[in-house]
Design an enzyme around this catalytic site. Sequence first.
Site, PDB file in Angstrom:
ATOM      1  N   ARG A  87      -1.383  -1.840  -7.035  1.00  8.74           N
ATOM      2  CA  ARG A  87      -1.566  -2.779  -6.104  1.00  8.74           C
ATOM      3  C   ARG A  87      -2.582  -3.918  -6.663  1.00  8.74           C
ATOM      4  O   ARG A  87      -2.384  -5.030  -6.694  1.00  8.74           O
ATOM      5  CB  ARG A  87      -1.756  -2.190  -4.859  1.00  8.74           C
TER       6      ARG A  87
ATOM      7  N   HIS B  63      -2.787   2.431  -5.851  1.00  5.96           N
ATOM      8  CA  HIS B  63      -3.780   1.355  -5.320  1.00  5.96           C
ATOM      9  C   HIS B  63      -4.020   0.649  -6.800  1.00  5.96           C
ATOM     10  O   HIS B  63      -4.266  -0.591  -6.774  1.00  5.96           O
ATOM     11  CB  HIS B  63      -5.182   1.964  -4.934  1.00  5.96           C
TER      12      HIS B  63
ATOM     13  N   HIS C 232      -4.151  -8.990   3.558  1.00  2.56           N
ATOM     14  CA  HIS C 232      -5.278  -9.159   4.214  1.00  2.56           C
ATOM     15  C   HIS C 232      -5.976  -9.980   5.207  1.00  2.56           C
ATOM     16  O   HIS C 232      -5.156 -11.049   5.105  1.00  2.56           O
ATOM     17  CB  HIS C 232      -6.210  -9.416   2.770  1.00  2.56           C
TER      18      HIS C 232
ATOM     19  N   ARG D  34       0.878  -1.128   0.051  1.00  2.00           N
ATOM     20  CA  ARG D  34      -0.071   0.001  -0.038  1.00  2.00           C
ATOM     21  C   ARG D  34       0.955   1.166  -0.012  1.00  2.00           C
ATOM     22  O   ARG D  34       2.126   1.059   0.337  1.00  2.00           O
ATOM     23  CB  ARG D  34      -1.023   0.073   1.185  1.00  2.00           C
TER      24      ARG D  34
ATOM     25  N   LYS E 154      -1.834  -2.629   8.034  1.00  4.64           N
ATOM     26  CA  LYS E 154      -2.804  -1.888   9.022  1.00  4.64           C
ATOM     27  C   LYS E 154      -2.665  -2.664  10.277  1.00  4.64           C
ATOM     28  O   LYS E 154      -2.322  -3.524  10.154  1.00  4.64           O
ATOM     29  CB  LYS E 154      -3.960  -2.119   8.074  1.00  4.64           C
TER      30      LYS E 154
ATOM     31  N   TYR F 223     -10.418  -9.072  -6.164  1.00  2.00           N
ATOM     32  CA  TYR F 223      -9.347  -9.027  -7.561  1.00  2.00           C
ATOM     33  C   TYR F 223      -9.522 -10.099  -8.590  1.00  2.00           C
ATOM     34  O   TYR F 223      -8.999 -10.050  -9.876  1.00  2.00           O
ATOM     35  CB  TYR F 223      -7.783  -9.092  -6.964  1.00  2.00           C
TER      36      TYR F 223
END
Length: 298
Positions: free
Chosen positions: A245, A242, A268, A148, A172, A277
Amino acid sequence: MESNLKAYQDYLLKEKNYSILTSKAYLGDINSFKQYLTNNHDEVQLEVVNYSLIRSWIVFLVENNNSNASVNRKISSLKSFYKFLLKIKEISQNPLLKHKSLKTAKKVQIPFSEKELNDVFNLNNFDSNFEGVRNQLVIELFYATGIRRAELIGLKTGNVDFSNKTIKVLGKRNKERIIPLLECTVGLIKRYLDEKNELFLKDENDLLILSKKGNKISESFVYRLINDYFSTVSQKVKKSPHVLRHSFATHLLNNGADLNSVKELLGHSSLSSTQIYTHSSLSELKKTYKEAHPRSKK
């Protein structure tokens, strides 16, 4: 009420490990509702509202041209706050318990094609100085690792393990993950560090990617860099970090990577986040299916 908001902010930062920016966004949504109550409902306290008041806010937001996605985000913040109040026994029932999100149109992200990626590397004459090598490395890291934008900005030189050809990324909620590096990426990092070390003092814990003045790069700088370079090879409307990505994930899936592996690489927490995706790789799957199935020619 203010003490509950402060306690909630501390909860987001310390227990949920949310970033300062994320917690500010949550508090901003809640304060937006608080302001609505002040202006329209005689300053009813947040702790005593019912669903009908929240529903009136939703109508107000929609009538003021907020998109359904924006409204859903605000309500999600509010729902999280009420779950917290329930947890600390400030309320006995979450007024949003049975709320259903507004319907939103699913946006299909269009990744860059493999040709566009090859073109951006082959047709752009990256300068051989610090800025040129850095710009090339930024694009390389996005496409080779799928990280990211915020993760790239936070990378430190010490995160790169040259002996194992891996890079450690802080994602994250402060979750770390190790991503393998391609041989060409390792070579480009070494080349960049040579340029960087000639200009700036070496420091074990310094940031990997720097501005030409030796400072931390900004999110807007990274966005402009990607947009500028890909504008030379792509007609796509959106050209952002993004999308790179997204391209990383889509191209891996198109070339046979399994969904769980891509999930781990992207950082994730659940497969449902990664499955978006697969929509882009579906066209490739259909093409392969049509070419390979014996009955496709009938």
